[in-house]
Design an enzyme around this catalytic site. Structure first.
Site, PDB file in Angstrom:
ATOM      1  N   SER A  40       0.823  -1.208   0.000  1.00  0.00           N
ATOM      2  CA  SER A  40       0.000   0.000   0.000  1.00  0.00           C
ATOM      3  C   SER A  40       0.854   1.254   0.000  1.00  0.00           C
ATOM      4  O   SER A  40       1.576   1.520   0.958  1.00  0.00           O
ATOM      5  CB  SER A  40      -0.917   0.018   1.224  1.00  0.00           C
TER       6      SER A  40
ATOM      7  N   LYS B 141     -14.436   1.789  -6.093  1.00  0.00           N
ATOM      8  CA  LYS B 141     -14.595   3.228  -6.352  1.00  0.00           C
ATOM      9  C   LYS B 141     -15.993   3.602  -6.842  1.00  0.00           C
ATOM     10  O   LYS B 141     -16.432   4.735  -6.652  1.00  0.00           O
ATOM     11  CB  LYS B 141     -13.540   3.703  -7.359  1.00  0.00           C
TER      12      LYS B 141
ATOM     13  N   GLY C  55      -8.866   0.769 -20.440  1.00  0.00           N
ATOM     14  CA  GLY C  55      -9.563   0.336 -19.237  1.00  0.00           C
ATOM     15  C   GLY C  55     -10.649   1.332 -18.872  1.00  0.00           C
ATOM     16  O   GLY C  55     -10.506   2.533 -19.116  1.00  0.00           O
TER      17      GLY C  55
ATOM     18  N   ALA D 242     -10.804   4.582 -11.856  1.00  0.00           N
ATOM     19  CA  ALA D 242      -9.728   5.544 -12.133  1.00  0.00           C
ATOM     20  C   ALA D 242      -9.878   6.132 -13.523  1.00  0.00           C
ATOM     21  O   ALA D 242      -9.632   7.321 -13.745  1.00  0.00           O
ATOM     22  CB  ALA D 242      -8.370   4.873 -11.971  1.00  0.00           C
TER      23      ALA D 242
ATOM     24  N   TYR E 283       2.090   2.344 -10.262  1.00  0.00           N
ATOM     25  CA  TYR E 283       3.294   2.933  -9.654  1.00  0.00           C
ATOM     26  C   TYR E 283       4.241   1.892  -9.080  1.00  0.00           C
ATOM     27  O   TYR E 283       5.350   2.221  -8.648  1.00  0.00           O
ATOM     28  CB  TYR E 283       2.893   3.911  -8.543  1.00  0.00           C
TER      29      TYR E 283
END
Length: 252
Positions: free
Chosen positions: A17, A70, A133, A137, A213
């Protein structure tokens, strides 16, 4: 001193995380580590959010939200910020002293500020932007790009109305400037995976941005470099930007 401010990350599954490390270091730097704590809340179903909120109601001040919740979190919140409602995804929750919850989208701000300040922007802003996608996000990224004046092609393995397939994209790559990977393909531990675009069609007119990331240099970006793309952007700065915006919201 006892913990009085609890924050955390909702998602499933949760491995490494960024958020926990980032906020724990922030609390230490700000001299808040004795009273502020950040935890990972790995919940197998979204309804567990309500149990968590009830159990931690005295301490819980804010949450970040990641895959796959989300969009699923939105009906369970008391209020949605208008910008997040328009985007259709929430990645930050503010919890008020009376227990009310309000959802925000800070992915939008994290992504937009990196695009606006990228020196490559003048090279691709008049061409089509592609978002690979169509998850939570992606919705924030598409909104940011459109607000910056770019025409966005939405690419999906199973395209719905208003979206195109990867095969459709291959036939039109000469019109494309920016390609954003908003999928988790390439994320640790599956670092050898990558979006199924035709990399042989990439050249110096194309600019690749990956929101993954970990690792910083994904297979998607490496394959672009091998084809001589005009530039790449790694995902860590977007993550920093959305995290800082979340902290601002929690403390407003």
């Amino acid at each position: 001193m006892a913990i009085s401010h609890l924050y955390g990350l909702l998602g499933y599954p949760l491995g490494h995380s960024f958020s926990k490390k980032y906020f724990s270091e922030k609390f230490k730097t700000m001299g808040l580590s004795e009273t502020h704590h950040y935890e990972q809340f790995e919940i197998p179903q979204i309804e567990d959010f309500l149990t968590l909120k009830s159990e931690q109601k005295a301490l819980l001040k804010g949450l970040n939200v990641t895959i796959p919740y989300k969009q699923q979190i939105m009906p369970l919140l008391d209020e949605i910020d208008p910008a997040a409602a328009k985007i259709g995804a929430v990645n930050t929750i503010k919890i008020y002293p009376d227990g009310r919850t309000q959802g925000y989208n800070t992915d939008y701000w994290g992504f937009r500020q990196t695009i606006e300040t990228w020196d490559a922007f003048p090279h691709f802003n008049l061409k089509k932007a592609v978002v690979l996608g169509q998850g939570g996000a992606a919705k924030a990224i598409i909104a940011a790009l459109e607000d910056l004046g770019l025409e966005v092609w939405k690419v999906s393995r199973t395209p719905e109305e208003g979206q195109i397939s990867y095969e459709d994209l291959a036939a039109s790559m000469n019109a494309v400037g920016l390609i954003v990977n908003s999928t988790p393909l390439g994320m640790y531990p599956k670092i050898d995976t990558f979006p199924p675009i035709d990399y042989c069609l990439l050249n110096r007119q194309h600019y690749l941005y990956d929101i993954v990331y970990n690792p910083l240099r994904t297979a998607f970006l490496e394959k672009g470099i091998a084809q001589g793309v005009g530039g790449i952007y790694e995902g860590l700065e977007m993550l920093h930007g959305q995290a800082d915006k979340a902290w601002e919201i929690w403390n407003a």
